[in-house]
Write a protein that holds these residues in place. Structure first.
Motif, PDB file in Angstrom:
ATOM      1  N   ASP A 180       6.137  -6.810  -5.255  1.00 25.57           N
ATOM      2  CA  ASP A 180       4.752  -6.744  -5.775  1.00 25.57           C
ATOM      3  C   ASP A 180       3.838  -7.721  -5.053  1.00 25.57           C
ATOM      4  N   ASP A 202       2.494  -4.452  -2.745  1.00 20.46           N
ATOM      5  CA  ASP A 202       2.349  -3.806  -4.042  1.00 20.46           C
ATOM      6  C   ASP A 202       1.622  -2.468  -3.921  1.00 20.46           C
ATOM      7  N   GLU A 236       5.197  -0.154  -1.091  1.00 19.58           N
ATOM      8  CA  GLU A 236       5.647   0.453  -2.350  1.00 19.58           C
ATOM      9  C   GLU A 236       4.652   1.505  -2.831  1.00 19.58           C
TER      10      GLU A 236
HETATM   11 MG    MG Z   1       5.783  -3.207  -9.314  1.00 12.38          MG
END
Ligand code: MG
Ligand code: C2E
Ligand code: MG
Ligand code: MG
Length: 276
Positions: A180, A202, A236
Motif C-alpha cells: 500500500d 497502492d 496493485e
Molecule cells: Mg491494500
C-alpha cells in the motif's frame, strides 16, 4: 445482489452489521475460535512479471469461512482481530498455511514465492522475527520463497525494533515488501534506512491513472524511487489493459489485479498456474 457474482460474492455480512455493537461482541467470540476450528482459508492472487509475462509470485489473502455467515472478507474482521490481539493467532495460521502451500507447489515442481500480509499489531514484543524464522525452519520450506508484506505504519513504531526485525528477516533471506505504498504517513527517509526488497504501489494511484497526468507523475516517481533504492516495484489493483500497457511503458516490474486474476482458492490457483 448477494447471489449474482458467484464465488466472489460475500453474502449475509455487511459493514452495517459490523457497526452493530452486539454483532461485534458476537463476532469477537466467534473469531477467537476461527483459526483453531479451521474456518480460515487462504485465497491466492497471482503477480505477473511484465518483462517475461510470467507469474512470479502469489499474494495470500485470508478469508473467514463462517459456518453461518458465509465467506467474510478480511476488511470486515482484520481490524477487530487487531484490536483484540487475535491477529497474532491469525498471522501465525496464515504463515503456516502459506508455507504448506509453498511446499505443495514444490512437490508439483513449481517454485512459487508466496507473500503474506503482516499486521503491525502483530508486534507485541521483540520476538516476532524469531517466531517467524522458527516457523519457517520447522516447516522445512525455503525461506527465500516467503515474502512478508509490511505497511508504512511499522516504520512509525519504535524504529530500532523495526530495524532489528527487518535485519533478522534479511539475514534469513526472507523477502520483505512494502504494501500500500503511498497511503501511509511515514517519511520517505525510512525507505533508504530500512532493508525492503519490493515496493507495492497502492491501488489508489493506479485507479484512473490513465488520462490523469498528476497521477501518472506520482506513479513515475514511485517507480523511479523504488528502482533507485534497488527495489522491485509492483502495481496493485490493475484492472484494465490500458493500465498494464502504461505501467509496462513506465518500467514497472510487476502487476497484480483483477485484469490478470481475482484471488483464487487453492484448487483454482493450482489450475490457473497449470494453464500459465
Ligand atoms: Mg491494500
Ligand atoms: P492488500 O494486502 O493491499 O491486498 C490487496 C487487496 O486488493 C485484496 O483485497 C485484493 O483482493 C484486492 N484487489 C486485488 N486486485 C484488485 C483489483 O484489481 N481491483 C480491486 N478492486 N481490488 C483488488 P482483500 O483480499 O479483501 O484484502 C484486503 C486487505 O486485508 C489486504 O489488502 C490486507 O491489508 C488485509 N489482509 C488480507 N489478508 C490478510 C492477512 O492474512 N493478514 C493481515 N494482517 N491482513 C490481511
Ligand atoms: Mg498485501
Ligand atoms: Mg496492498
Amino acid at each position: 445482489a448477494a447471489k449474482d457474482s458467484g464465488r466472489n460474492t460475500y453474502a449475509s455480512f455487511t459493514p452495517q452489521m459490523q457497526q452493530h455493537a452486539q454483532t461485534q461482541a458476537l463476532l469477537h467470540q466467534e473469531l477467537r475460535h476461527a483459526a483453531a476450528e479451521d474456518q480460515l482459508e487462504l485465497h491466492y492472487q497471482p503477480i505477473l512479471d511484465l518483462r517475461t509475462n510470467r507469474v512470479i509470485q502469489l499474494e495470500a489473502l485470508v478469508r473467514w469461512n463462517h459456518p453461518q455467515r458465509g465467506m467474510i472478507r478480511p476488511d470486515l474482521f482484520i481490524a477487530l482481530a487487531e484490536k483484540t490481539g487475535i491477529i497474532r493467532e491469525i498471522g501465525y495460521w496464515v504463515r503456516q498455511a502459506a508455507l504448506q502451500q509453498i511446499k505443495r507447489f514444490l512437490a508439483h515442481g513449481i517454485r512459487m514465492p508466496i507473500a503474506v500480509n503482516l499486521s503491525t499489531a502483530e508486534f507485541f514484543d521483540n520476538e516476532l522475527a524469531r517466531h517467524i524464522i522458527e516457523q519457517v525452519d520447522a516447516s522445512g520450506a525455503d525461506p527465500e520463497l516467503l515474502v512478508i508484506e509490511i505497511t508504512e505504519s511499522l516504520f512509525i513504531q519504535n524504529q530500532a525494533d523495526t530495524r532489528h526485525f527487518l535485519d533478522q528477516l534479511k539475514e534469513k533471506n526472507i523477502r520483505v515488501a512494502l504494501d500500500d505504498f503511498g497511503t501511509g504517513f511515514s517519511s520517505l527517509s525510512y525507505l533508504s534506512a530500512f532493508p525492503v526488497d519490493k515496493l507495492k504501489i497502492d491501488k489508489s494511484f493506479i485507479d484512473r491513472m490513465c488520462g490523469d497526468p498528476r497521477k501518472q507523475a506520482l506513479v513515475d516517481s514511485i517507480i523511479n524511487l523504488g528502482h533507485a533504492l534497488g527495489m522491485r516495484v509492483i502495481a496493485e489493483g490493475v484492472e484494465e489493459q490500458q493500465q498494464k500497457d502504461e505501467l509496462a511503458r513506465k518500467g514497472c516490474d510487476c502487476i497484480q489485479g483483477y485484469l490478470l486474476s481475482r484471488p483464487l482458492n487453492q484448487a483454482a490457483i493450482e489450475d490457473f498456474l497449470q494453464q500459465h
